[in-house]
Design a protein around this motif. Sequence first.
Motif, PDB file in Angstrom:
ATOM      1  N   UNK A   1      23.462  36.717  44.609  1.00  0.00           N
ATOM      2  CA  UNK A   1      25.029  36.597  44.632  1.00  0.00           C
ATOM      3  C   UNK A   1      25.716  37.586  44.298  1.00  0.00           C
ATOM      4  N   UNK A   2      26.870  38.210  44.658  1.00  0.00           N
ATOM      5  CA  UNK A   2      27.616  39.208  44.352  1.00  0.00           C
ATOM      6  C   UNK A   2      28.515  38.831  43.046  1.00  0.00           C
ATOM      7  N   UNK A   3      28.840  39.745  42.099  1.00  0.00           N
ATOM      8  CA  UNK A   3      29.608  39.129  41.140  1.00  0.00           C
ATOM      9  C   UNK A   3      30.847  38.824  41.376  1.00  0.00           C
ATOM     10  N   UNK A   4      31.427  37.823  40.453  1.00  0.00           N
ATOM     11  CA  UNK A   4      32.555  37.290  40.656  1.00  0.00           C
ATOM     12  C   UNK A   4      33.766  38.489  40.210  1.00  0.00           C
ATOM     13  N   UNK A   5      34.937  38.407  40.720  1.00  0.00           N
ATOM     14  CA  UNK A   5      35.874  39.639  40.068  1.00  0.00           C
ATOM     15  C   UNK A   5      37.186  38.835  40.529  1.00  0.00           C
ATOM     16  N   UNK A   6      38.437  39.302  39.928  1.00  0.00           N
ATOM     17  CA  UNK A   6      39.697  39.097  40.180  1.00  0.00           C
ATOM     18  C   UNK A   6      40.633  40.079  39.739  1.00  0.00           C
ATOM     19  N   UNK A   7      41.528  40.580  40.519  1.00  0.00           N
ATOM     20  CA  UNK A   7      42.431  41.629  40.620  1.00  0.00           C
ATOM     21  C   UNK A   7      43.687  41.064  40.916  1.00  0.00           C
ATOM     22  N   UNK A   8      44.801  41.107  39.955  1.00  0.00           N
ATOM     23  CA  UNK A   8      46.057  40.267  40.471  1.00  0.00           C
ATOM     24  C   UNK A   8      47.168  41.082  39.739  1.00  0.00           C
ATOM     25  N   UNK A   9      48.437  40.747  40.382  1.00  0.00           N
ATOM     26  CA  UNK A   9      49.644  41.233  39.475  1.00  0.00           C
ATOM     27  C   UNK A   9      50.645  40.055  39.940  1.00  0.00           C
ATOM     28  N   UNK A  10      51.400  39.841  38.767  1.00  0.00           N
ATOM     29  CA  UNK A  10      52.541  38.888  38.961  1.00  0.00           C
ATOM     30  C   UNK A  10      53.777  39.703  38.519  1.00  0.00           C
ATOM     31  N   UNK A  11      54.610  39.358  39.261  1.00  0.00           N
ATOM     32  CA  UNK A  11      55.926  39.975  38.991  1.00  0.00           C
ATOM     33  C   UNK A  11      56.618  39.496  37.674  1.00  0.00           C
ATOM     34  N   UNK A  12      56.984  40.177  36.716  1.00  0.00           N
ATOM     35  CA  UNK A  12      57.393  39.623  35.532  1.00  0.00           C
ATOM     36  C   UNK A  12      58.953  39.225  35.687  1.00  0.00           C
ATOM     37  N   UNK A  13      59.637  39.850  36.875  1.00  0.00           N
ATOM     38  CA  UNK A  13      61.080  39.768  37.005  1.00  0.00           C
ATOM     39  C   UNK A  13      61.047  39.441  38.539  1.00  0.00           C
ATOM     40  N   UNK A  14      61.989  38.658  39.078  1.00  0.00           N
ATOM     41  CA  UNK A  14      62.195  38.374  40.487  1.00  0.00           C
ATOM     42  C   UNK A  14      63.277  38.977  40.835  1.00  0.00           C
ATOM     43  N   UNK A  25      47.089  39.782  44.823  1.00  0.00           N
ATOM     44  CA  UNK A  25      45.727  40.233  44.725  1.00  0.00           C
ATOM     45  C   UNK A  25      44.509  40.016  45.354  1.00  0.00           C
ATOM     46  N   UNK A  26      43.530  39.881  44.876  1.00  0.00           N
ATOM     47  CA  UNK A  26      42.268  39.615  45.637  1.00  0.00           C
ATOM     48  C   UNK A  26      40.967  39.213  44.692  1.00  0.00           C
ATOM     49  N   UNK A  27      40.408  38.247  44.936  1.00  0.00           N
ATOM     50  CA  UNK A  27      39.409  37.655  44.114  1.00  0.00           C
ATOM     51  C   UNK A  27      38.103  37.160  44.978  1.00  0.00           C
ATOM     52  N   UNK A  28      36.942  37.347  44.317  1.00  0.00           N
ATOM     53  CA  UNK A  28      35.759  36.974  44.658  1.00  0.00           C
ATOM     54  C   UNK A  28      35.484  35.815  43.725  1.00  0.00           C
ATOM     55  N   UNK A  29      35.786  34.509  44.204  1.00  0.00           N
ATOM     56  CA  UNK A  29      35.769  33.258  43.265  1.00  0.00           C
ATOM     57  C   UNK A  29      34.013  32.724  42.828  1.00  0.00           C
ATOM     58  N   UNK A  30      34.046  32.190  41.668  1.00  0.00           N
ATOM     59  CA  UNK A  30      33.050  31.695  41.197  1.00  0.00           C
ATOM     60  C   UNK A  30      32.730  30.312  42.137  1.00  0.00           C
ATOM     61  N   UNK A  31      31.431  29.947  42.222  1.00  0.00           N
ATOM     62  CA  UNK A  31      31.269  28.492  42.691  1.00  0.00           C
ATOM     63  C   UNK A  31      32.347  27.345  42.199  1.00  0.00           C
ATOM     64  N   UNK A  32      32.866  26.659  43.130  1.00  0.00           N
ATOM     65  CA  UNK A  32      33.636  25.314  42.945  1.00  0.00           C
ATOM     66  C   UNK A  32      34.907  25.844  42.304  1.00  0.00           C
ATOM     67  N   UNK A  33      35.152  27.029  42.164  1.00  0.00           N
ATOM     68  CA  UNK A  33      36.583  27.556  41.748  1.00  0.00           C
ATOM     69  C   UNK A  33      37.710  27.132  42.388  1.00  0.00           C
ATOM     70  N   UNK A  34      38.765  26.294  41.973  1.00  0.00           N
ATOM     71  CA  UNK A  34      39.762  25.712  42.638  1.00  0.00           C
ATOM     72  C   UNK A  34      41.183  25.901  41.979  1.00  0.00           C
ATOM     73  N   UNK A  35      42.024  25.446  42.672  1.00  0.00           N
ATOM     74  CA  UNK A  35      43.625  25.308  42.142  1.00  0.00           C
ATOM     75  C   UNK A  35      44.060  24.203  42.567  1.00  0.00           C
ATOM     76  N   UNK A  36      45.071  23.324  41.658  1.00  0.00           N
ATOM     77  CA  UNK A  36      45.530  22.178  41.984  1.00  0.00           C
ATOM     78  C   UNK A  36      44.777  20.904  41.734  1.00  0.00           C
ATOM     79  N   UNK A  37      45.129  19.882  42.181  1.00  0.00           N
ATOM     80  CA  UNK A  37      46.548  19.641  43.072  1.00  0.00           C
ATOM     81  C   UNK A  37      47.759  20.099  42.254  1.00  0.00           C
ATOM     82  N   UNK A  38      48.665  20.587  43.041  1.00  0.00           N
ATOM     83  CA  UNK A  38      49.713  21.199  42.492  1.00  0.00           C
ATOM     84  C   UNK A  38      50.667  21.772  43.594  1.00  0.00           C
TER      85      UNK A  38
END
Length: 273
Positions: A1-14, A25-38
């Motif tokens: 299984x390929x290694x997990x990684x995450x590269x992201x950028x968040x604007x400090x100002x809008x 950004x882009x990400x190779x997620x680990x198993x069962x990685x999720x976000x939410x509910x939200x």
Amino acid sequence: MSQDFKHSFKASQRPTLSLMVYNVGFQKCPPDYGWGPGVRDHFLLHYIVSGHGTYESGGRTFVLGPGDAFLARPDTPIYYRADPTDPWEYYWVGFSGPSAALLLAQTPFSPGRPVLHSAAGDRLRRALLDIYKARGADYPSAVRMAGYLQAALGLLMEDAPARGTDALADYARRGAAFIQQNYSRDISVEAVAAHVGVSRSYLHRAFHAVFGCAPGAYLTDYRLDRAIQLLRHSTLSVGAVAASAGFSDPFYFSRLFRRRMGMSPSDYRQEKP
């Protein structure tokens, strides 16, 4: 299984642009990685390049894989999770601005269709990567990121049906364009419907189908967006800002502004970054 990684950028100002990138950004997620509910306060687009996962929105669950894209809309409850055995890798961009909904309306996405399989393939991945490469906290970077975002949305528009096959979307786009060109004038929903050439009730149906809100709410939100720009970048009085944005009653404007921003227009001007 390929290694997990995450590269992201968040604007400090809008920055105040018609189309603004909030995060990318882009990400190779680990198993069962999720976000939410939200919920998010902006649009959030994901494009899957490998692996699988599930996306929940509007009471429905979608099982997605390579070539699929899913869109979260502001203030809409969502949940997404990577597959436990074949977790996905995806590219994403979060964005907002007065032009965001109008541009998305020209893609196959709609409030009732939050997922699609894009024919753009690797071109879409590269377009999203271009946004990430253009990342930066200064204003020129924000403009460049917005330009690459438009290019990515243009690829999604290629997946849309030919013009004229979706009357509701066409009427909604024309109505939104009329609002954006005339928001500072004393226009009404009836005037928008008359310009488009449909009844008020049909226009209401079209806006809900494409933008998820009534045309009156779209007009008010657009005017508030313009007022926020003026408060940030002009020395006009609050009353002049209200009038310039199309609000004839400054007290009504202040009430709507406080409901949206959690503070008065004067306080916002003092606290703006």
